[in-house]
Design an enzyme around this catalytic site. Sequence first.
Site, PDB file in Angstrom:
ATOM      1  N   HIS A  25       0.841  -1.206   0.000  1.00 57.79           N
ATOM      2  CA  HIS A  25       0.000   0.000   0.000  1.00 57.79           C
ATOM      3  C   HIS A  25       0.873   1.253   0.000  1.00 57.79           C
ATOM      4  O   HIS A  25       0.608   2.212  -0.725  1.00 57.79           O
ATOM      5  CB  HIS A  25      -0.879   0.056   1.262  1.00 57.79           C
ATOM      6  N   LYS A  49     -16.762  -7.393   8.517  1.00 58.85           N
ATOM      7  CA  LYS A  49     -17.488  -7.448   9.781  1.00 58.85           C
ATOM      8  C   LYS A  49     -16.517  -7.544  10.953  1.00 58.85           C
ATOM      9  O   LYS A  49     -16.768  -7.014  12.017  1.00 58.85           O
ATOM     10  CB  LYS A  49     -18.442  -8.622   9.785  1.00 58.85           C
ATOM     11  N   ARG A  98      -1.798  -6.134  -8.175  1.00 58.71           N
ATOM     12  CA  ARG A  98      -0.704  -7.069  -7.887  1.00 58.71           C
ATOM     13  C   ARG A  98      -0.608  -8.055  -9.038  1.00 58.71           C
ATOM     14  O   ARG A  98      -0.003  -7.789 -10.048  1.00 58.71           O
ATOM     15  CB  ARG A  98      -0.954  -7.805  -6.564  1.00 58.71           C
ATOM     16  N   SER A 136      -2.713  -7.586   2.900  1.00 63.22           N
ATOM     17  CA  SER A 136      -3.072  -7.499   4.321  1.00 63.22           C
ATOM     18  C   SER A 136      -3.464  -8.880   4.844  1.00 63.22           C
ATOM     19  O   SER A 136      -3.139  -9.246   5.968  1.00 63.22           O
ATOM     20  CB  SER A 136      -4.249  -6.543   4.518  1.00 63.22           C
TER      21      SER A 136
HETATM   22  P1  ADP Z   1      -9.498  -4.185  -0.414  1.00 61.91           P
HETATM   23  O1  ADP Z   1      -9.707  -4.447   1.029  1.00 61.91           O
HETATM   24  O2  ADP Z   1     -10.475  -3.292  -1.103  1.00 61.91           O
HETATM   25  O3  ADP Z   1      -9.073  -5.397  -1.222  1.00 61.91           O
HETATM   26  P2  ADP Z   1      -6.905  -3.291   0.269  1.00 61.91           P
HETATM   27  O4  ADP Z   1      -6.984  -2.379   1.413  1.00 61.91           O
HETATM   28  O5  ADP Z   1      -6.343  -4.630   0.514  1.00 61.91           O
HETATM   29  O6  ADP Z   1      -8.258  -3.289  -0.502  1.00 61.91           O
HETATM   30  O7  ADP Z   1      -6.066  -2.599  -0.868  1.00 61.91           O
HETATM   31  C1  ADP Z   1      -6.434  -1.383  -1.433  1.00 61.91           C
HETATM   32  C2  ADP Z   1      -5.881  -1.326  -2.828  1.00 61.91           C
HETATM   33  O8  ADP Z   1      -4.481  -1.520  -2.783  1.00 61.91           O
HETATM   34  C3  ADP Z   1      -6.412  -2.366  -3.793  1.00 61.91           C
HETATM   35  O9  ADP Z   1      -6.505  -1.779  -5.083  1.00 61.91           O
HETATM   36  C4  ADP Z   1      -5.345  -3.427  -3.797  1.00 61.91           C
HETATM   37  O10 ADP Z   1      -5.319  -4.132  -5.035  1.00 61.91           O
HETATM   38  C5  ADP Z   1      -4.116  -2.564  -3.656  1.00 61.91           C
HETATM   39  N1  ADP Z   1      -2.987  -3.297  -3.085  1.00 61.91           N
HETATM   40  C6  ADP Z   1      -2.929  -3.920  -1.903  1.00 61.91           C
HETATM   41  N2  ADP Z   1      -1.712  -4.493  -1.721  1.00 61.91           N
HETATM   42  C7  ADP Z   1      -0.986  -4.196  -2.840  1.00 61.91           C
HETATM   43  C8  ADP Z   1       0.344  -4.520  -3.284  1.00 61.91           C
HETATM   44  N3  ADP Z   1       1.167  -5.280  -2.547  1.00 61.91           N
HETATM   45  N4  ADP Z   1       0.737  -4.062  -4.494  1.00 61.91           N
HETATM   46  C9  ADP Z   1      -0.114  -3.333  -5.255  1.00 61.91           C
HETATM   47  N5  ADP Z   1      -1.367  -3.004  -4.906  1.00 61.91           N
HETATM   48  C10 ADP Z   1      -1.802  -3.425  -3.720  1.00 61.91           C
END
Ligand code: ADP
Length: 169
Positions: A25, A49, A98, A136
């Site tokens: 992120h 949730k 990703r 995450s």
């Molecule tokens: P969600 O819970 O909506 O899946 P996240 O909080 O996990 O979203 O991630 C927000 C955004 O960041 C999404 O577009 C996700 O694809 C992107 N993202 C998360 N981790 C990475 C990473 N390691 N590399 C590139 N993009 C990422």
Amino acid sequence: MADLQNAGRLVAIYPGSFDPLTNGHLDIISRGSRLTDSLVVAVLSNTQKQPLFSVAERLEMIRETTAQMPNVAVDSFSGLLVDYAATRGANIVLRGIRAISDYETELQMALLNRRLWPETETVFLMAGEEFSFISSRMVKEIFKLGGDVSSFVPAIVAERLRAKFGSAE
Ligand code: ADP
């Protein structure tokens, strides 16, 4: 009117759960902040949730980690992204990609948002390849199984994980 206030400026919203913020992120945030005038990292507060961290905790960790980035703001929102983006006068939704597995849901969301709000564009960035496998969900699983997550998340997130849950066993 938000649109007039931001006329000619690139204002982006980077929405997500960020439960917790990872180095993936953070890489997207730093790349996005270089491309835009203003970037709002927006924690979605109405999806999961049972999040690991409360919205307030997630906001605090993101704020602390991005404190040195002057054009990055941190906020939370609930409800429709397009409604929230309108209140912030944003014209870009920033998302990270990703692997190909992200593509399908991201495409669906981008097209839906475009239908709901044609004035905006969703912009996809790819994190550096050293971050491309970090999510995450994996961080949470590794931590729960006792693994070391310190190379996957900012220092404050690793600290908060330990403080909140002790060292995972
Ligand atoms: P969600 O819970 O909506 O899946 P996240 O909080 O996990 O979203 O991630 C927000 C955004 O960041 C999404 O577009 C996700 O694809 C992107 N993202 C998360 N981790 C990475 C990473 N390691 N590399 C590139 N993009 C990422």
